[in-house]
Design an enzyme around this catalytic site. Structure first.
Site, PDB file in Angstrom:
ATOM      1  N   ASN A  86       0.882  -1.170   0.000  1.00  0.00           N
ATOM      2  CA  ASN A  86       0.000   0.000   0.000  1.00  0.00           C
ATOM      3  C   ASN A  86       0.913   1.212   0.000  1.00  0.00           C
ATOM      4  O   ASN A  86       1.474   1.576   1.031  1.00  0.00           O
ATOM      5  CB  ASN A  86      -0.885  -0.025   1.259  1.00  0.00           C
ATOM      6  CG  ASN A  86      -1.700   1.249   1.403  1.00  0.00           C
ATOM      7  OD1 ASN A  86      -1.797   2.043   0.471  1.00  0.00           O
ATOM      8  ND2 ASN A  86      -2.279   1.448   2.592  1.00  0.00           N
ATOM      9  N   LYS A 131       0.204   4.272  -0.443  1.00  0.00           N
ATOM     10  CA  LYS A 131      -0.396   5.508   0.089  1.00  0.00           C
ATOM     11  C   LYS A 131      -0.069   6.675  -0.859  1.00  0.00           C
ATOM     12  O   LYS A 131      -0.074   6.488  -2.058  1.00  0.00           O
ATOM     13  CB  LYS A 131       0.078   5.755   1.518  1.00  0.00           C
ATOM     14  CG  LYS A 131      -0.039   4.491   2.378  1.00  0.00           C
ATOM     15  CD  LYS A 131       0.147   4.719   3.825  1.00  0.00           C
ATOM     16  CE  LYS A 131      -0.001   3.374   4.552  1.00  0.00           C
ATOM     17  NZ  LYS A 131       0.020   3.466   5.986  1.00  0.00           N
ATOM     18  N   HIS A 184      -9.507   1.645   4.378  1.00  0.00           N
ATOM     19  CA  HIS A 184      -8.261   1.753   5.144  1.00  0.00           C
ATOM     20  C   HIS A 184      -8.490   2.711   6.317  1.00  0.00           C
ATOM     21  O   HIS A 184      -9.230   3.687   6.189  1.00  0.00           O
ATOM     22  CB  HIS A 184      -7.133   2.265   4.232  1.00  0.00           C
ATOM     23  CG  HIS A 184      -5.803   2.180   4.893  1.00  0.00           C
ATOM     24  ND1 HIS A 184      -5.359   3.139   5.769  1.00  0.00           N
ATOM     25  CD2 HIS A 184      -4.831   1.241   4.832  1.00  0.00           C
ATOM     26  CE1 HIS A 184      -4.167   2.780   6.221  1.00  0.00           C
ATOM     27  NE2 HIS A 184      -3.818   1.634   5.669  1.00  0.00           N
ATOM     28  N   SER A 216       2.972  -2.232  10.188  1.00  0.00           N
ATOM     29  CA  SER A 216       4.408  -2.343  10.442  1.00  0.00           C
ATOM     30  C   SER A 216       4.985  -3.723  10.155  1.00  0.00           C
ATOM     31  O   SER A 216       5.907  -4.171  10.842  1.00  0.00           O
ATOM     32  CB  SER A 216       4.738  -1.911  11.879  1.00  0.00           C
ATOM     33  OG  SER A 216       4.347  -0.566  12.092  1.00  0.00           O
ATOM     34  N   GLY A 264       2.696  -1.153   4.179  1.00  0.00           N
ATOM     35  CA  GLY A 264       2.884   0.252   3.835  1.00  0.00           C
ATOM     36  C   GLY A 264       4.359   0.573   3.660  1.00  0.00           C
ATOM     37  O   GLY A 264       4.956   0.340   2.606  1.00  0.00           O
ATOM     38  N   GLY A 265       4.971   1.090   4.713  1.00  0.00           N
ATOM     39  CA  GLY A 265       6.360   1.561   4.670  1.00  0.00           C
ATOM     40  C   GLY A 265       7.327   0.599   3.995  1.00  0.00           C
ATOM     41  O   GLY A 265       8.108   1.006   3.126  1.00  0.00           O
ATOM     42  N   GLU A 293      -6.797   5.035   7.484  1.00  0.00           N
ATOM     43  CA  GLU A 293      -6.498   6.449   7.194  1.00  0.00           C
ATOM     44  C   GLU A 293      -7.666   7.106   6.476  1.00  0.00           C
ATOM     45  O   GLU A 293      -7.931   8.291   6.652  1.00  0.00           O
ATOM     46  CB  GLU A 293      -5.209   6.543   6.355  1.00  0.00           C
ATOM     47  CG  GLU A 293      -3.977   6.279   7.209  1.00  0.00           C
ATOM     48  CD  GLU A 293      -2.803   5.679   6.457  1.00  0.00           C
ATOM     49  OE1 GLU A 293      -2.778   5.750   5.216  1.00  0.00           O
ATOM     50  OE2 GLU A 293      -1.904   5.130   7.128  1.00  0.00           O
ATOM     51  N   GLY A 345       2.091   2.204  10.596  1.00  0.00           N
ATOM     52  CA  GLY A 345       3.062   3.285  10.441  1.00  0.00           C
ATOM     53  C   GLY A 345       3.744   3.674  11.750  1.00  0.00           C
ATOM     54  O   GLY A 345       4.383   4.715  11.840  1.00  0.00           O
ATOM     55  N   GLU A 366      -5.914  -4.844  10.248  1.00  0.00           N
ATOM     56  CA  GLU A 366      -4.918  -3.803  10.473  1.00  0.00           C
ATOM     57  C   GLU A 366      -5.211  -3.059  11.778  1.00  0.00           C
ATOM     58  O   GLU A 366      -5.972  -2.081  11.784  1.00  0.00           O
ATOM     59  CB  GLU A 366      -4.945  -2.802   9.313  1.00  0.00           C
ATOM     60  CG  GLU A 366      -4.570  -3.390   7.982  1.00  0.00           C
ATOM     61  CD  GLU A 366      -3.819  -2.380   7.117  1.00  0.00           C
ATOM     62  OE1 GLU A 366      -2.742  -2.725   6.639  1.00  0.00           O
ATOM     63  OE2 GLU A 366      -4.303  -1.247   6.969  1.00  0.00           O
TER      64      GLU A 366
HETATM   65  P1  PGA Z   1       2.629   0.202   7.517  1.00  0.00           P
HETATM   66  O1  PGA Z   1       1.214   0.459   6.791  1.00  0.00           O
HETATM   67  O2  PGA Z   1       3.132  -1.125   6.985  1.00  0.00           O
HETATM   68  O3  PGA Z   1       3.492   1.347   7.116  1.00  0.00           O
HETATM   69  O4  PGA Z   1       2.372   0.143   8.980  1.00  0.00           O
HETATM   70  C1  PGA Z   1       0.304  -0.578   6.603  1.00  0.00           C
HETATM   71  C2  PGA Z   1      -0.957  -0.038   5.984  1.00  0.00           C
HETATM   72  O5  PGA Z   1      -1.303   1.108   6.266  1.00  0.00           O
HETATM   73  O6  PGA Z   1      -1.621  -0.737   5.211  1.00  0.00           O
END
Ligand code: PGA
Length: 259
Positions: free
Chosen positions: A13, A15, A99, A217, A238-239, A101, A177, A171
């Protein structure tokens, strides 16, 4: 994971990250190392503007390209929005829905998430639908209750034959994040609970066919342990999906994990 009954899917993802030229550089670097991931499907979800060129760039690396959101209506007066039909028409297969966010910053609710999931499925997209508790809810002992509520809302009114096309991502919001990953046990427990709710709603045969990812994460250090949990069928990352070596290490971990 349990490969007998369902697909393992590693999805990035991105973002609001990576310009078109960065996307191109990523694709070139990934192509050089990815080979053919045997045991998992690989998806990269990215901003709308880069979807079309990215589909070309990732074509010969066995990577599907996905979107990060879509609207629940087919068309109409929704300035700034993109419909599932538009995504389908350009060849997109996956779309992230709900998601945290988007729930937090753009007023997505369980109700809109349900409408979007249904519409995406009608159009022929596979939604990656996100659920998960906040830190406050976990500390109050409400995790399982929140999971039940969100999963039931997400599947409300969904016909049985569509269910296996839904990917659910567990999640926990406090892990996204933050570098604070859920333990393998917590991730496994959350995913197991999601499957239990699907079983209650649709029965065991359908429940075991649904891919349930963990997200929050996930990184090169913890991926193997998380993916080894029996009900964790992949990751939403994500990251660690933004750099080829990290993303590749997670794909490798998924390939190494056997049932
Ligand atoms: P993250 O993000 O791996 O950076 O924690 C995961 C996500 O938001 O799907």
């Amino acid at each position: 994971m349990n490969r007998r009954y369902r697909k393992t899917i590693i999805a990035g993802n991105w973002k609001m990250n990576h310009t078109l030229s960065e996307t191109k550089a990523f694709a070139e670097a990934l192509r050089a190392v990815i080979g053919r991931p045997k045991w998992c499907d690989v998806v990269l979800c990215m901003p709308y503007v880069n979807l079309v060129p990215a589909m070309r760039q990732f074509k010969d690396c066995s990577v599907s390209v996905g979107a990060e959101n879509c609207h629940y209506a087919s068309n109409g007066a929704y300035t700034g929005e993109v419909s599932a039909e538009m995504l389908k028409d350009i060849g997109v297969k996956y779309v992230i829905i709900g998601h945290s966010e988007r729930r937090q910053h753009y007023n997505e609710t369980d109700f809109t998430v349900n409408k979007k999931v249904k519409h995406a499925l009608e159009v022929g997209l596979s939604p990656i639908a996100c659920v998960g508790e906040s830190l406050e809810q976990r500390e109050m002992g409400l995790t399982m209750e929140v999971i039940h509520y969100q999963v039931k809302a997400l599947f409300a009114g969904l016909p049985e034959e569509k269910v296996r096309h839904v990917i659910v991502a567990y999640e926990p919001i406090w892990a996204i994040g933050t570098g604070r990953t859920a333990t393998a046990e917590q991730a496994g427990e959350g995913c197991r609970e999601i499957r239990a709710v699907i079983r209650q709603l649709y029965g065991a045969r359908i429940a075991r066919s649904v891919t349930i990812q963990y997200g929050g994460s996930m990184n090169t250090e913890n991926a193997y342990e998380l993916l080894a949990q029996p009900d964790v069928d992949g990751g939403l990352i994500g990251g660690a999906s933004l750099q080829v070596p990290d993303f590749m290490a997670i794909i490798k971990a998924a390939n190494q994990t056997t049932e």
